[in-house]
Every structure is written in structure tokens, then in C-alpha cells.
Enzyme design. Structure first.
Site, PDB file in Angstrom:
ATOM      1  N   ASP A  31      22.840  -6.007  41.621  1.00  0.00           N
ATOM      2  CA  ASP A  31      23.547  -4.728  41.746  1.00  0.00           C
ATOM      3  C   ASP A  31      24.842  -4.978  42.508  1.00  0.00           C
ATOM      4  O   ASP A  31      24.860  -5.758  43.463  1.00  0.00           O
ATOM      5  CB  ASP A  31      22.662  -3.741  42.527  1.00  0.00           C
ATOM      6  CG  ASP A  31      23.055  -2.288  42.296  1.00  0.00           C
ATOM      7  OD1 ASP A  31      22.224  -1.526  41.779  1.00  0.00           O
ATOM      8  OD2 ASP A  31      24.206  -1.911  42.637  1.00  0.00           O
ATOM      9  N   ASN A  32      25.929  -4.303  42.085  1.00  0.00           N
ATOM     10  CA  ASN A  32      27.188  -4.501  42.815  1.00  0.00           C
ATOM     11  C   ASN A  32      27.345  -3.519  43.973  1.00  0.00           C
ATOM     12  O   ASN A  32      28.353  -3.549  44.686  1.00  0.00           O
ATOM     13  CB  ASN A  32      28.401  -4.422  41.870  1.00  0.00           C
ATOM     14  CG  ASN A  32      28.602  -3.033  41.287  1.00  0.00           C
ATOM     15  OD1 ASN A  32      27.844  -2.112  41.595  1.00  0.00           O
ATOM     16  ND2 ASN A  32      29.612  -2.896  40.460  1.00  0.00           N
ATOM     17  N   LEU A  33      26.373  -2.644  44.156  1.00  0.00           N
ATOM     18  CA  LEU A  33      26.333  -1.668  45.253  1.00  0.00           C
ATOM     19  C   LEU A  33      27.499  -0.685  45.208  1.00  0.00           C
ATOM     20  O   LEU A  33      27.799  -0.031  46.206  1.00  0.00           O
ATOM     21  CB  LEU A  33      26.253  -2.369  46.621  1.00  0.00           C
ATOM     22  CG  LEU A  33      25.050  -3.292  46.810  1.00  0.00           C
ATOM     23  CD1 LEU A  33      25.057  -3.932  48.203  1.00  0.00           C
ATOM     24  CD2 LEU A  33      23.723  -2.542  46.600  1.00  0.00           C
ATOM     25  N   PHE A  72      19.498  -1.569  33.823  1.00  0.00           N
ATOM     26  CA  PHE A  72      19.932  -0.226  34.231  1.00  0.00           C
ATOM     27  C   PHE A  72      21.438  -0.149  34.425  1.00  0.00           C
ATOM     28  O   PHE A  72      22.018   0.926  34.287  1.00  0.00           O
ATOM     29  CB  PHE A  72      19.318   0.147  35.593  1.00  0.00           C
ATOM     30  CG  PHE A  72      17.854   0.428  35.592  1.00  0.00           C
ATOM     31  CD1 PHE A  72      17.382   1.663  35.208  1.00  0.00           C
ATOM     32  CD2 PHE A  72      16.943  -0.537  36.001  1.00  0.00           C
ATOM     33  CE1 PHE A  72      16.031   1.950  35.227  1.00  0.00           C
ATOM     34  CE2 PHE A  72      15.587  -0.264  36.019  1.00  0.00           C
ATOM     35  CZ  PHE A  72      15.129   0.978  35.634  1.00  0.00           C
ATOM     36  N   ALA A  74      24.869   0.600  34.613  1.00  0.00           N
ATOM     37  CA  ALA A  74      25.735   1.317  33.676  1.00  0.00           C
ATOM     38  C   ALA A  74      26.397   2.466  34.417  1.00  0.00           C
ATOM     39  O   ALA A  74      25.928   2.889  35.479  1.00  0.00           O
ATOM     40  CB  ALA A  74      24.920   1.883  32.515  1.00  0.00           C
ATOM     41  N   ASN A  91      32.128  -1.240  30.591  1.00  0.00           N
ATOM     42  CA  ASN A  91      30.959  -1.496  31.436  1.00  0.00           C
ATOM     43  C   ASN A  91      29.654  -1.399  30.658  1.00  0.00           C
ATOM     44  O   ASN A  91      28.788  -2.265  30.773  1.00  0.00           O
ATOM     45  CB  ASN A  91      30.915  -0.489  32.590  1.00  0.00           C
ATOM     46  CG  ASN A  91      31.856  -0.888  33.697  1.00  0.00           C
ATOM     47  OD1 ASN A  91      31.518  -1.690  34.549  1.00  0.00           O
ATOM     48  ND2 ASN A  91      33.069  -0.365  33.647  1.00  0.00           N
ATOM     49  N   SER A 116      19.406   7.001  26.677  1.00  0.00           N
ATOM     50  CA  SER A 116      19.552   8.381  27.137  1.00  0.00           C
ATOM     51  C   SER A 116      19.351   9.370  26.005  1.00  0.00           C
ATOM     52  O   SER A 116      19.640   9.080  24.829  1.00  0.00           O
ATOM     53  CB  SER A 116      20.969   8.535  27.696  1.00  0.00           C
ATOM     54  OG  SER A 116      21.287   9.880  27.869  1.00  0.00           O
ATOM     55  N   TYR A 140      29.860   8.404  26.603  1.00  0.00           N
ATOM     56  CA  TYR A 140      28.685   7.828  27.270  1.00  0.00           C
ATOM     57  C   TYR A 140      27.560   7.613  26.256  1.00  0.00           C
ATOM     58  O   TYR A 140      26.982   6.524  26.160  1.00  0.00           O
ATOM     59  CB  TYR A 140      28.229   8.769  28.389  1.00  0.00           C
ATOM     60  CG  TYR A 140      26.881   8.423  28.957  1.00  0.00           C
ATOM     61  CD1 TYR A 140      26.724   7.338  29.807  1.00  0.00           C
ATOM     62  CD2 TYR A 140      25.749   9.172  28.635  1.00  0.00           C
ATOM     63  CE1 TYR A 140      25.479   7.012  30.322  1.00  0.00           C
ATOM     64  CE2 TYR A 140      24.512   8.857  29.142  1.00  0.00           C
ATOM     65  CZ  TYR A 140      24.378   7.781  29.985  1.00  0.00           C
ATOM     66  OH  TYR A 140      23.144   7.457  30.484  1.00  0.00           O
ATOM     67  N   LYS A 144      25.721   4.042  24.731  1.00  0.00           N
ATOM     68  CA  LYS A 144      24.270   3.792  24.792  1.00  0.00           C
ATOM     69  C   LYS A 144      23.710   3.537  23.392  1.00  0.00           C
ATOM     70  O   LYS A 144      22.887   2.644  23.182  1.00  0.00           O
ATOM     71  CB  LYS A 144      23.562   4.986  25.448  1.00  0.00           C
ATOM     72  CG  LYS A 144      23.836   5.108  26.938  1.00  0.00           C
ATOM     73  CD  LYS A 144      23.078   4.045  27.711  1.00  0.00           C
ATOM     74  CE  LYS A 144      23.430   4.007  29.164  1.00  0.00           C
ATOM     75  NZ  LYS A 144      22.735   2.946  29.906  1.00  0.00           N
ATOM     76  N   ASN A 169      16.390  14.182  31.810  1.00  0.00           N
ATOM     77  CA  ASN A 169      17.097  14.309  33.099  1.00  0.00           C
ATOM     78  C   ASN A 169      16.234  13.876  34.275  1.00  0.00           C
ATOM     79  O   ASN A 169      15.274  14.578  34.636  1.00  0.00           O
ATOM     80  CB  ASN A 169      17.583  15.743  33.280  1.00  0.00           C
ATOM     81  CG  ASN A 169      18.796  16.027  32.422  1.00  0.00           C
ATOM     82  OD1 ASN A 169      18.758  15.819  31.207  1.00  0.00           O
ATOM     83  ND2 ASN A 169      19.874  16.461  33.031  1.00  0.00           N
ATOM     84  N   ARG A 220      17.736  21.679  29.901  1.00  0.00           N
ATOM     85  CA  ARG A 220      17.444  20.246  29.998  1.00  0.00           C
ATOM     86  C   ARG A 220      15.975  20.036  30.336  1.00  0.00           C
ATOM     87  O   ARG A 220      15.329  20.916  30.893  1.00  0.00           O
ATOM     88  CB  ARG A 220      18.300  19.593  31.109  1.00  0.00           C
ATOM     89  CG  ARG A 220      19.803  19.593  30.831  1.00  0.00           C
ATOM     90  CD  ARG A 220      20.157  18.589  29.758  1.00  0.00           C
ATOM     91  NE  ARG A 220      21.585  18.531  29.488  1.00  0.00           N
ATOM     92  CZ  ARG A 220      22.231  19.317  28.630  1.00  0.00           C
ATOM     93  NH1 ARG A 220      21.572  20.248  27.954  1.00  0.00           N
ATOM     94  NH2 ARG A 220      23.525  19.182  28.428  1.00  0.00           N
TER      95      ARG A 220
END
Ligand code: UFG
Length: 327
Positions: A31-33, A72, A74, A91, A116, A140, A144, A169, A220
Site C-alpha cells: 500500500d502506498n498509504l 484492492f 485503486a 491507476n 464494483s 470508474y 473496473k 456499497n 443503494r
């Protein structure tokens, strides 16, 4: 299993990592945090790096003898994807394709992908089954879906299997209140409603009151983040070489924006100040899952089977962490 989890310090990622570790897997979190949080995962599991740094990822696949990848990492703001599509294609698609190809070259045979409900666009049928037409209405969703297609092509050509999980969601927090939802900037309805109830923001804006839904606001399907986490573990068990699996993960029940706000008021006992605003670009009116397939094929079931139960855990998190992971 030895598993690499990209984006594992993020919201859904960190809850999944916790579940995998509790089930005895060896987990490397990458993870790039930028959106993830160091405190959300055990320090010894975390490798800080960027998805674009494919050689770093490649090295981890080899050195840590990775057997499965859960991807994950993204960007996930529908609105931002509309105004800055390049960021999303770069990305979510280009870097993900690089990762996929390194997985192939390194003989990784299991891949779980965070997709998603946004891939369905404006559904022709609700609840939405997995074989419904996929016509995303925002960039988005396009990114995906494009990656889903790449996975299918790879699985057809190589000894490789995958499972795509199409989240509806995500909401809620770990039952012990130790990890939960903390995005910067926060764009999601549920955490914003809690913040408004706590007086940390002046109000929640309802994005659109003229949708073709019973109360005019978007509907949702909210699913607890820990129930999403268990779906990943079940998916890993199910994948075999050549598997091309896709499952919706939702409860099969929809709540409108107004119903969510009313539920947050009921859970907190506090008023959520609301303003009505225009529609947000890229929002389909109704997204509700048919979750029959994951229930039948993976034996998945939701531990948190009502909005109230989900929001109770979120409220615990917001109370104990008024500044998210910043406190
Ligand atoms: N909403 C508001 N006001 C807000 C924020 C949201 O009215 O301030 C509405 C949205 O218009 C939407 C609903 O509340 O109808 C839920 O919005 P979220 O931003 O919480 O969630 P989304 O449905 O946009 O996004 C979620 C995931 C995405 C995923 C998407 C699929 O966060 O990653 O579902 O549609 F892609």
C-alpha cells in the site's frame, strides 16, 4: 496461503487482511498509504510501495513466494473519475494490467479482483444478477469493467484462475471499533452523515431528489465491510486453474439516501442536518444486488443483515475515533 494484498491498508482491504490473518494465512500488504492507513494493518505485514512500481511488486511476488493476489489498490471516487478520467485509467487499468502480467509471468494461479456494482451502469433489472448487461455510466466503472475483461482473457489463455467480487456499497466498521472507514477527502454518504450528526461538518448534501425512486433519492445496497472481507476468503478457496468467477456482494436490499440519513439519526439519536442539492454526475438511480449466486456457490452469508446492524458498528467507530486514524 501466502497472499499479496494490494491496497491492503485501505478500508475494505484492511478488514480483509485482518480476516485472512485470523484464518492463518501469510499476508503481505502492499500500500502506498496515500488513502490507506498505517495503523489499519499489522506493521510486520506492511510493505509501503506504489502500484506503478512494478519491479517492486515483482520482487515481492518472488521473494515472498506469493501464491495468490487480492487486488484492492485503486481509486474509487465516481465523481472524481468523471472530472479526471486519466487518473482512473492510469491507476485502475494500466497499473493493474502490469500487475496482472507479472502475476502470469511468476506463475500466480489465484487472483481476486475488487470490482464494483458500478460496472452495471443503469441496470435494466433490479435486483441485479451477475449476468446482467454491464454498461458503466462513469469512467470508474469503465476501468473496473475493462480489467474484468482482461482477467477473463488471461484465464482463457493461461493456467490461471480469478474471482471478481462486485461490491455494492461497503459500510460499517470492525465490531471492536478498532478499524473503520476514514477517507480523505471523504465523499461517501454513510461517514458524512455520521460526521454531520457529530457536528463535524455543517450538513450532508443530498445529491438529487428527482430520481425515479420512491422518495426521489438514489437507492443503494449497503453491505458490511466484514461481510465483504469473508467473501474474499471464500473466493480464494473456490478459485482453481481456469476459474472465471464473478459474484455480487450485497444484501439484496436497497435504501434511499433519505432512509440512510434517517437510520443514522436513529442510531445516533442525533439530528443530521441536510441540504438538498443537484444530482452528482455518474450516479445511477438504483443499485441493488442479487446475492443468490455467492450464497449458493460460496456459502457466503451476511453476519450483518440489516442497515441498522451495519450502522451500529460504524457509529462505534466514529465515536471512538472522532478524527479517524488521525487519533
Ligand atoms: N450521496 C449523497 N450525498 C453525499 C454523498 C453521497 O447524496 O454527500 C449519495 C450518492 O449520490 C449515492 C449514495 O449517496 O446515491 C451513495 O453514495 P456514496 O458516495 O456513499 O457511494 P457510491 O454509491 O457513489 O459509491 C460506492 C463506492 C464506489 C463504487 C460505487 C458504485 O464507494 O467505490 O458505490 O456505484 F464504485
Amino acid at each position: 496461503m501466502r497472499i499479496l494484498v494490494t491496497g491492503g491498508a485501505g478500508y475494505i482491504g484492511s478488514h480483509t487482511v485482518r480476516h485472512l490473518l485470523a484464518n492463518g494465512h501469510e499476508v503481505t500488504v502492499f500500500d502506498n498509504l496515500e488513502y490507506g492507513h498505517r495503523q489499519a494493518v499489522p506493521a510486520e505485514a506492511l510493505v509501503v510501495g506504489n502500484l506503478r512500481d512494478i519491479d517492486h511488486l515483482d520482487q515481492l511476488l518472488v521473494v515472498n513466494r506469493i501464491e495468490a493476489v487480492i487486488h484492492f489498490a485503486a481509486l474509487a471516487s465516481v465523481g472524481e473519475s468523471v472530472t479526471n478520467p486519466a487518473k482512473y485509467y492510469t491507476n485502475n487499468l494500466i497499473y493493474s494490467l502490469q500487475l496482472l502480467d507479472r502475476c502470469r509471468r511468476n506463475g500466480i494461479q489465484k487472483f481476486v479482483f475488487s470490482s464494483s456494482c458500478a460496472t452495471y451502469g443503469e441496470p435494466t433489472q433490479v435486483p441485479i444478477p451477475e449476468d446482467a448487461p454491464q454498461n458503466p455510466v462513469n469512467p470508474y466503472g469503465h476501468t473496473k469493467l475493462a480489467f474484468e475483461r482482461a482477467l477473463a482473457d488471461y484465464a482463457a489463455a493461461h493456467p490461471f484462475g480469478f474471482c471478481t467480487l462486485r461490491y455494492f456499497n461497503a459500510a460499517g466498521a470492525a465490531a471492536d471499533g478498532s478499524i473503520g472507514e476514514d477517507h480523505t477527502p471523504e465523499t461517501h454518504l454513510v461517514p458524512l452523515a455520521f460526521r454531520a450528526a457529530q457536528g463535524k461538518i455543517p450538513h450532508v448534501t443530498v445529491f438529487g431528489t428527482d430520481y425515479p425512486t420512491p422518495d426521489g433519492t438514489c437507492v443503494r445496497d449497503y453491505v458490511h465491510v466484514d461481510d465483504l472481507a469473508t467473501a474474499h476468503a471464500l473466493a480464494l478457496d473456490k478459485i482453481a486453474p481456469g476459474s472465471k468467477l464473478a459474484y455480487n456482494v450485497g444484501l439484496g436490499r436497497g435504501y434511499s439516501v433519505r432512509e440512510v440519513i434517517a437510520a443514522v439519526e436513529a442510531v445516533t439519536g442525533l439530528k443530521v442536518p441536510v441540504k438538498e442539492g443537484p444530482r452528482r454526475a455518474g450516479d445511477p438511480p438504483v443499485l441493488v444486488a442479487s446475492a443468490d449466486k455467492i450464497r449458493h456457490e460460496l456459502g457466503w452469508s451476511a453476519k450483518y443483515d440489516s442497515l441498522r446492524a451495519i450502522l451500529d458498528t460504524a457509529w462505534r467507530w466514529h465515536q471512538s475515533h472522532p478524527n479517524g486514524f488521525g487519533e
